[in-house]
Design a protein around this motif. Sequence first.
Motif, PDB file in Angstrom:
ATOM      1  N   ASP A  38       0.818  -1.273   0.025  1.00  0.00           N
ATOM      2  CA  ASP A  38      -0.101  -0.030  -0.020  1.00  0.00           C
ATOM      3  C   ASP A  38       0.900   1.392   0.044  1.00  0.00           C
ATOM      4  OD1 ASP A  38      -2.349  -1.513  -0.026  1.00  0.00           O
ATOM      5  OD2 ASP A  38      -2.446  -1.602   2.335  1.00  0.00           O
ATOM      6  N   CYS A  39       1.757   1.515  -1.219  1.00  0.00           N
ATOM      7  CA  CYS A  39       2.400   2.580  -1.410  1.00  0.00           C
ATOM      8  C   CYS A  39       2.608   3.070  -2.607  1.00  0.00           C
ATOM      9  CB  CYS A  39       3.729   2.346  -0.762  1.00  0.00           C
ATOM     10  SG  CYS A  39       4.943   1.476  -1.449  1.00  0.00           S
ATOM     11  N   LEU A  40       3.112   4.205  -2.655  1.00  0.00           N
ATOM     12  CA  LEU A  40       3.886   4.647  -3.875  1.00  0.00           C
ATOM     13  C   LEU A  40       5.224   4.600  -3.954  1.00  0.00           C
ATOM     14  CD1 LEU A  40       4.009   6.431  -6.628  1.00  0.00           C
ATOM     15  CD2 LEU A  40       4.053   8.434  -5.181  1.00  0.00           C
ATOM     16  N   ALA A  41       5.859   3.598  -4.772  1.00  0.00           N
ATOM     17  CA  ALA A  41       7.075   3.413  -4.557  1.00  0.00           C
ATOM     18  C   ALA A  41       8.053   4.141  -5.720  1.00  0.00           C
ATOM     19  CB  ALA A  41       7.491   1.826  -4.916  1.00  0.00           C
ATOM     20  N   THR A  42       8.980   4.716  -5.305  1.00  0.00           N
ATOM     21  CA  THR A  42       9.684   5.667  -6.348  1.00  0.00           C
ATOM     22  C   THR A  42      11.271   5.470  -5.963  1.00  0.00           C
ATOM     23  OG1 THR A  42      10.088   7.637  -4.868  1.00  0.00           O
ATOM     24  CG2 THR A  42       7.923   7.360  -6.296  1.00  0.00           C
ATOM     25  N   ALA A  43      12.054   5.907  -6.932  1.00  0.00           N
ATOM     26  CA  ALA A  43      13.599   6.043  -6.941  1.00  0.00           C
ATOM     27  C   ALA A  43      14.047   7.344  -6.096  1.00  0.00           C
ATOM     28  CB  ALA A  43      14.253   5.690  -8.158  1.00  0.00           C
ATOM     29  N   THR A  44      13.174   8.204  -6.452  1.00  0.00           N
ATOM     30  CA  THR A  44      13.663   9.480  -5.786  1.00  0.00           C
ATOM     31  C   THR A  44      12.588  10.560  -5.638  1.00  0.00           C
ATOM     32  OG1 THR A  44      15.504  11.250  -6.064  1.00  0.00           O
ATOM     33  CG2 THR A  44      14.397  10.614  -7.954  1.00  0.00           C
ATOM     34  N   THR A  62      18.373   9.644 -10.011  1.00  0.00           N
ATOM     35  CA  THR A  62      18.765   8.576  -9.668  1.00  0.00           C
ATOM     36  C   THR A  62      20.288   8.356 -10.206  1.00  0.00           C
ATOM     37  OG1 THR A  62      16.710   7.351  -9.943  1.00  0.00           O
ATOM     38  CG2 THR A  62      18.453   6.038 -10.201  1.00  0.00           C
ATOM     39  N   ALA A  63      20.541   9.115 -11.352  1.00  0.00           N
ATOM     40  CA  ALA A  63      22.094   8.915 -11.964  1.00  0.00           C
ATOM     41  C   ALA A  63      22.865   9.770 -11.153  1.00  0.00           C
ATOM     42  CB  ALA A  63      22.011   9.865 -13.493  1.00  0.00           C
ATOM     43  N   ALA A  64      22.563  10.838 -10.625  1.00  0.00           N
ATOM     44  CA  ALA A  64      23.631  11.430  -9.541  1.00  0.00           C
ATOM     45  C   ALA A  64      23.802  10.232  -8.334  1.00  0.00           C
ATOM     46  CB  ALA A  64      22.836  12.650  -9.097  1.00  0.00           C
ATOM     47  N   ARG A  65      22.779   9.636  -7.912  1.00  0.00           N
ATOM     48  CA  ARG A  65      22.887   8.882  -6.807  1.00  0.00           C
ATOM     49  C   ARG A  65      23.837   7.845  -7.161  1.00  0.00           C
ATOM     50  NH1 ARG A  65      21.409   8.924  -1.131  1.00  0.00           N
ATOM     51  NH2 ARG A  65      19.278   9.800  -1.620  1.00  0.00           N
ATOM     52  N   LEU A  66      23.677   7.078  -8.433  1.00  0.00           N
ATOM     53  CA  LEU A  66      24.485   6.007  -8.787  1.00  0.00           C
ATOM     54  C   LEU A  66      25.947   6.519  -9.115  1.00  0.00           C
ATOM     55  CD1 LEU A  66      21.793   4.279 -11.328  1.00  0.00           C
ATOM     56  CD2 LEU A  66      22.638   3.511  -8.942  1.00  0.00           C
ATOM     57  N   ASP A 116      26.157   2.163 -19.154  1.00  0.00           N
ATOM     58  CA  ASP A 116      26.105   1.364 -17.977  1.00  0.00           C
ATOM     59  C   ASP A 116      25.077   2.325 -17.241  1.00  0.00           C
ATOM     60  OD1 ASP A 116      27.739  -0.751 -18.729  1.00  0.00           O
ATOM     61  OD2 ASP A 116      29.402   0.149 -17.455  1.00  0.00           O
ATOM     62  N   GLU A 117      25.368   3.382 -17.000  1.00  0.00           N
ATOM     63  CA  GLU A 117      24.584   4.030 -16.359  1.00  0.00           C
ATOM     64  C   GLU A 117      22.983   4.068 -16.497  1.00  0.00           C
ATOM     65  OE1 GLU A 117      25.261   8.559 -15.884  1.00  0.00           O
ATOM     66  OE2 GLU A 117      23.213   8.561 -16.704  1.00  0.00           O
ATOM     67  N   GLU A 118      22.612   3.918 -17.840  1.00  0.00           N
ATOM     68  CA  GLU A 118      21.357   3.737 -18.151  1.00  0.00           C
ATOM     69  C   GLU A 118      20.819   2.511 -17.811  1.00  0.00           C
ATOM     70  OE1 GLU A 118      20.380   5.241 -22.226  1.00  0.00           O
ATOM     71  OE2 GLU A 118      22.176   6.534 -22.465  1.00  0.00           O
ATOM     72  N   ALA A 119      21.580   1.517 -17.987  1.00  0.00           N
ATOM     73  CA  ALA A 119      21.136   0.275 -17.771  1.00  0.00           C
ATOM     74  C   ALA A 119      21.152   0.088 -16.197  1.00  0.00           C
ATOM     75  CB  ALA A 119      22.130  -0.851 -18.144  1.00  0.00           C
ATOM     76  N   LEU A 132       1.430   1.670  -6.658  1.00  0.00           N
ATOM     77  CA  LEU A 132       1.663   2.668  -7.397  1.00  0.00           C
ATOM     78  C   LEU A 132       3.217   2.755  -7.547  1.00  0.00           C
ATOM     79  CD1 LEU A 132      -0.758   5.532  -6.383  1.00  0.00           C
ATOM     80  CD2 LEU A 132      -0.960   3.821  -8.458  1.00  0.00           C
ATOM     81  N   ILE A 133       3.820   2.863  -8.736  1.00  0.00           N
ATOM     82  CA  ILE A 133       5.095   2.989  -8.976  1.00  0.00           C
ATOM     83  C   ILE A 133       5.349   4.404  -9.652  1.00  0.00           C
ATOM     84  CG2 ILE A 133       7.310   2.081  -9.916  1.00  0.00           C
ATOM     85  CD1 ILE A 133       6.093  -0.586  -9.662  1.00  0.00           C
ATOM     86  N   GLY A 134       6.307   5.248  -9.097  1.00  0.00           N
ATOM     87  CA  GLY A 134       6.594   6.529  -9.786  1.00  0.00           C
ATOM     88  C   GLY A 134       7.835   6.628 -10.614  1.00  0.00           C
ATOM     89  N   VAL A 135       7.959   7.263 -11.587  1.00  0.00           N
ATOM     90  CA  VAL A 135       9.130   7.523 -12.334  1.00  0.00           C
ATOM     91  C   VAL A 135       9.490   9.019 -12.441  1.00  0.00           C
ATOM     92  CG1 VAL A 135      10.232   7.130 -14.502  1.00  0.00           C
ATOM     93  CG2 VAL A 135       8.903   5.587 -13.822  1.00  0.00           C
ATOM     94  N   TRP A 136      10.420   9.352 -11.907  1.00  0.00           N
ATOM     95  CA  TRP A 136      10.854  10.917 -11.923  1.00  0.00           C
ATOM     96  C   TRP A 136      11.281  11.135 -13.105  1.00  0.00           C
ATOM     97  CZ3 TRP A 136      10.394  15.124  -9.522  1.00  0.00           C
ATOM     98  CH2 TRP A 136      11.239  15.940  -9.442  1.00  0.00           C
ATOM     99  N   LEU A 137      10.408  12.135 -13.813  1.00  0.00           N
ATOM    100  CA  LEU A 137      10.728  12.245 -15.164  1.00  0.00           C
ATOM    101  C   LEU A 137      12.048  12.642 -15.607  1.00  0.00           C
ATOM    102  CD1 LEU A 137       8.915  12.327 -17.942  1.00  0.00           C
ATOM    103  CD2 LEU A 137       8.437  14.730 -17.350  1.00  0.00           C
ATOM    104  N   PRO A 138      12.692  13.558 -15.048  1.00  0.00           N
ATOM    105  CA  PRO A 138      14.243  13.854 -15.284  1.00  0.00           C
ATOM    106  C   PRO A 138      14.875  12.709 -15.271  1.00  0.00           C
ATOM    107  CG  PRO A 138      13.268  15.535 -13.734  1.00  0.00           C
ATOM    108  CD  PRO A 138      12.408  14.257 -13.706  1.00  0.00           C
ATOM    109  N   ASP A 139      14.806  11.522 -14.733  1.00  0.00           N
ATOM    110  CA  ASP A 139      15.499  10.569 -14.805  1.00  0.00           C
ATOM    111  C   ASP A 139      15.471  10.018 -16.246  1.00  0.00           C
ATOM    112  OD1 ASP A 139      16.457  10.195 -12.185  1.00  0.00           O
ATOM    113  OD2 ASP A 139      15.132   8.696 -11.510  1.00  0.00           O
TER     114      ASP A 139
END
Length: 721
Positions: free
Chosen positions: A545-551, A558-562, A639-642, A658-665
Motif C-alpha cells: 500500500d504505497c507509491l514506490a519511487t527511486a527519488t 537516480t543517475a546522480a545517486r548512482l 552502464d548508467e542507463e542500464a 503505484l510506482i513513480g518514475v521521476w521524469l528527469p531520470d
Amino acid sequence: MTGARTDELARLAELHGVAVSYRPAPDRTVTVPDSAVVAALHALGVDATTPEAVRAALADRERALRERLLPPTVVHWAGDPHDPAAVTALPPGTRVRVETEEGEESYRVSAPLVAGLPLGVHRVTATAPDGRTAHAHLVVAPDRLPAPPGRSYGLLVQLYSLLSRRSWGMGDLGDLAELAGWAGRVAGAGFVQVNPLHSAVPGAPTDPSPYRPSSRRFPDPVHLRVEDVPEYAYAEDRERLAGLLERAARLRAAVLDKGALIDRDAVWELKREALETVLAVPLGPGRRAAYDAFRAAHGQALDDHATYYALAEIHGPDWTTWPDGLCDPRSAATARARAGLADRVAFHTRLAWLTDGQLRAAQRTAREAGMPVGIVHDLAVGVHPAGADSWAQQVVFAAGMSVGAPPDAFNARGQDWGLPPWRPDRLAACGYAPFRELLRALFRYAGALRIDHVMGLFRLWWIPQGSPPTEGTYVHYDAEAMLAVLALEAGRAGSVVIGEDLGTVEPGVRETLQRRGVLGTSVLWFERDWTGDGRPLPPERWRADCLATATTHDLPPTAARLTGDHVELRDRLGLLTRPAAEERAEAVADAAEWLALLDGLGLVDSVGPADSLGPADSLGPADSLGPVGGTATGPPGTDEEAQVRAVHRFLLRTPARLIGVWLPDGVGDRRPQNLPGTCAEYPNWRLPIADREGRAVPLEELTAAPRLRALLEVFAQLRQG
C-alpha cells in the motif's frame, strides 16, 4: 514560568495535546523546554506563565471536560454498527437531535443513536435529563478511502520545470495536459504527479517554493496557458498580445536555448498583462453561468481570496503591515475596501475560475487518455504567515508559532518551515470546515492527492517565534477526525490519497493510515532492514500500500545517486558535515550495495535503448512518437542507463500499488530540483528538466527521447488500456 516543571503544567499540557517530551528513537526520550510548552499553550489561549495561572487553567480545563456532554466534533465510521464512544457515554435518557447536511432532522433517544446516518458532516444537539445541552459536529465517514484502480505506474514532475515550445518560460497547464495525453495513450502510464500548484505570495521577488504558498485553497494563475482561455480569441488589442507573445518567446528561449533559470516573476508579469486584456472580453451566457456557479460553490472563501490579492496590489503582500482595519477580513474597513476595489476583486476571482477550469481540463485529458488515476496533485503542509489563507482564516491559525521538525539524524539543528499551524481546538470547534473546504476544492481536479508530511494529521512540531527549532514541542491533533474528513471528501470525489510518510514517524501512525486506506511513500534508498542488518530490503518485503519511487524532488536524481554526483554538488557548495572523502566512500558503498542486489536479481542489463524498445510500435504508432519515428536510434545505452532501468525493474518487482518514475531520470538529469539546507547557494525550484550535460530538454524532445522511452519500456506489463 521558571523552575522545575510541575506536575500541574505537565497535566495541563496533556489535556491540551501539548507534548512535554518526545521519543525520536525507541530507546531515547527528549524533554522539551518549559518555554516551548508555555508558548504552545499560550497559542491555544491558555495562560501558563505562572504556577497560579497553571493551577487555575488546569482546574478550568478539568471542569470543562468533566461537565461537557459531547466533544465539539464526533466521528462515526459508517461500517461500525455501534455509536461512537462519546455518544455511548451520554447520560441515560439524553435526547439527541440530528440535523443532516441535507437539512433533515431526526430525534433519537435509544441506542444506536447515530448508526445508519448518511455520509456527511451533520449537526448534533444532545439534551441531558438535567437540562444540560451540547452541540457537536458529527462526521460520518466511509471506513476506508478509495483504493487505486489496479496497479499502475506514473510520471513524477515539477510542472514549472516542464517547458514546451509553447509555454511562456515555465511549464503550464497546457504542458501538463500534453504530457498526460502522451503518457496515457503512448506510454500506458496511469498517472502524472505534480508539485503543489497553490497560489503563491504576490509581489516580486516571490518565494519560488511551491511548498510555502499564500493559499492552498486556490491554484496559482501563473500556471494558466493564456492562449487556451476561450476569450483570448476575441481580445481586441491584438497588437499588445502579439508583443507579449514575442517577449514570452524570448523568455522561453533564454531557458531552453541559453541555459537561463526559470524566472517565475517574469513569467507572471507577462501573463498578468495578457490576462488584463483577455479578461476585458465579456463572458458569453454559457460561460457566465459557469462562472457564477463557481462563485456560488466557493462563496466567502473565494471572495476573501480575491480581496486579499486586490488589497496586496495596493498595500503589499504582507497583510500584517496593512493599515488599521484591513488586517481583519470581517472589519467595516475591509468591507469598504472590497467595494472600492470591486473590479480588481472580480479580476482575481476570474483568475481562480480560469485556473480551476484548466486544471479540470488536464484531468479530463488524462482520463480520456486511459489513465485510471490521472493527475496526482500535491497538498503542501502549510501556508505562508503573511499570505491569503493566514489573513482570511486567522481564527484557526496559532499566532506566534511556526511548523517545523525537531533535530534528527539528517538535521541536527532541526527545521523551521516558517508555516503557521492550524489550532486543533478551533478546527474541532468548527467541524474541521477549513480542512473540508480545502480538500473539496483540490478534489475537483485531482485523481489522487499526495499529502506532504502526512504525519501532520496526527501531530506537528510547533516552534515559538524567535526560538530555534530545537526549542519546540509537538502539538497533537484529533487524527481520527482529520482522517474521517479526508475519507469523506476523498470518497465523494473517488480520489486516491498518498501520504508522504518519510522520516521519523510516531509509532502506530503508518498502521492507522494503512487501515484507513491512505497509501504511504517508499523511496528505494531508504528501504533497508533497519531492525536487522541494515541491508537493502528485498522487493518482496516492501509494503504493497504505497507509491514506490527511486527519488523525489528533495533528493538527487537516480543517475546522480548512482554516480556520486550528489556528493560532489554538496562538496562544491560547502554543505558537507564530514570530510569529502568519507562522504564519497559512503556514497560509493551505498550505491554498490544496491547495485549488487539488482545484479543478483538479474535486473541489470547492458542492452541499449534501440534494442530494449522492442518492435517499432511498442510505445504506440510511429507518428505519435515525435521526430524519432517508431524506433529509437543512437549509440548503445551506457552502464548508467542500464543501472537506472534496473532500479525501476526492482520497483516493479515490489508489490507496490503505484510506482513513480521521476521524469528527469528519463533524460539523465543530475540536478535535484530542491537542495534542502540551501537558499541563495542553489537555484531551488528554478531548474528546467535537463539532460546529463545540463542542457534544457523541452517537452517535445522529452517525449521523443530514446532514453526515456527505454526506461518506460520497463513498465510494459503495467500499461493501461
